[in-house]
Every structure is written in C-alpha cells, then in structure tokens.
Enzyme design. Sequence first.
Site, PDB file in Angstrom:
ATOM      1  N   LYS A  52       0.835  -1.212   0.000  1.00 23.12           N
ATOM      2  CA  LYS A  52       0.000   0.000   0.000  1.00 23.12           C
ATOM      3  C   LYS A  52       0.867   1.258   0.000  1.00 23.12           C
ATOM      4  CE  LYS A  52      -3.893  -2.139   2.436  1.00 23.12           C
ATOM      5  NZ  LYS A  52      -4.674  -2.120   3.697  1.00 23.12           N
ATOM      6  N   ALA A  68      -0.705   0.830   6.088  1.00 22.89           N
ATOM      7  CA  ALA A  68      -1.063  -0.055   7.198  1.00 22.89           C
ATOM      8  C   ALA A  68      -2.078  -1.081   6.732  1.00 22.89           C
ATOM      9  CB  ALA A  68      -1.632   0.756   8.361  1.00 22.89           C
ATOM     10  N   ASP A  69      -2.058  -2.228   7.395  1.00 20.52           N
ATOM     11  CA  ASP A  69      -3.040  -3.278   7.122  1.00 20.52           C
ATOM     12  C   ASP A  69      -3.303  -4.044   8.411  1.00 20.52           C
ATOM     13  OD1 ASP A  69      -4.522  -4.662   4.814  1.00 20.52           O
ATOM     14  OD2 ASP A  69      -3.668  -6.324   5.962  1.00 20.52           O
ATOM     15  N   THR A  70      -4.559  -4.369   8.645  1.00 18.84           N
ATOM     16  CA  THR A  70      -4.960  -5.081   9.859  1.00 18.84           C
ATOM     17  C   THR A  70      -5.695  -6.362   9.488  1.00 18.84           C
ATOM     18  OG1 THR A  70      -5.194  -2.988  11.050  1.00 18.84           O
ATOM     19  CG2 THR A  70      -6.289  -4.899  12.017  1.00 18.84           C
ATOM     20  N   GLY A 105       0.131  -4.361  10.414  1.00 18.49           N
ATOM     21  CA  GLY A 105       1.434  -4.068   9.847  1.00 18.49           C
ATOM     22  C   GLY A 105       1.484  -2.598   9.468  1.00 18.49           C
TER      23      GLY A 105
END
Length: 189
Positions: A52, A68-70, A105
Amino acid sequence: MKKLILASGSPRRKQLLEQGQLQFSISTSTVDETITEPLNPEEVVEQLSLRKAQDVFSRFDDSIIIGADTIVSINGTILGKPKDEEEAFQMLQQLSGNEHDVYTGVAILSKEKTIVFHERTIVSFWELTTAEIEDYISSGEPFDKAGSYGIQGLGALFVKKINGDYFNVVGLPLARTVRELQNFQNSIS
C-alpha cells in the site's frame, strides 16, 4: 520537512493519526490485496502495508508514506473483511467465546529509507448468541472491518478482554507508529 501521506482511506486510521497530532494528507492505495503465497499473519500484514505504501509512493515520491493493514487470525486462519452477511456471521460465530489475534502491519517509506513492523494484540470474546450476532450484522458495522467487528463501535460489547495495544485493534498501533515516524524523520533529515 517532507510531506506525510497516509496510504489509507480508513476513517479510523485518519482519526488515530489526528489524535497523534500529525499533519498529513491522505491518498488511498488501490493495490491488489491478494496474498497467494503461504505466509504467517505477521508476514501478511507487513507485506500488505508495504504494498500500500509503495503504491502511493509511486505517485508522491518526494513524501513520507505510511501504509497499514490489519487482520484477525484465529487458530491459524486469517479473517479479512467479510464479503456478505453470511461470511460475517460465520466469522463472528468463530470468534464467539474464543481468543484471537489482531495484527497490524505498518510501513513507513521515503526515497531515503523504508521501515516495516507489526503489532499483535490478543482479544478474547464473550460467548455470543445467534441473536447478538444477527443484531450486530444488521447494524452494518461488520462490513469494512477485519474479522467482522470494530472494537471502537458496537463490537466493543463482545470483547471480554484484550492483551496488547487497543489502538492496534482499531487499525493502527498509534504510540509505536508515532515513535517510529519520529525516529524515521530524524534519521533522514
């Protein structure tokens, strides 16, 4: 000082960065989030957050980008955002009465440097009734959230306890992100 850009359209991440008193703009990433190789949850969120950030960096290469990634993981199964009511129901039923992990992340990158890290928070849910799950799904809240719930909304009623960073579950480990960003900016200035 380089411009800071959040590579996310998440209103929760925007609100968290504002809470951290950061000056930033937003450019949403349109990168494909499909993971084809077998990775553990930590690797998945780090890879997706970096993808991203790199996607937005390709348009704003003179800036500092935060991606960010969840995800939610239970018993080795990664739960993303539900496609429909049935999938949301299945996810919430799976989480009911159980402990699961939430991983976020974060990637911070500029021309000079890239750092990627993740945080893990353990969340325990109360036992949920079918009616509770159906009522929650009818609220519409589960549909843009990993694991089909938002701890900062009505989903808070399901949480028995957490071990780790609350904000990580919301979508961004705020304190660590701000500290990492400060170190990042100091190292490139």
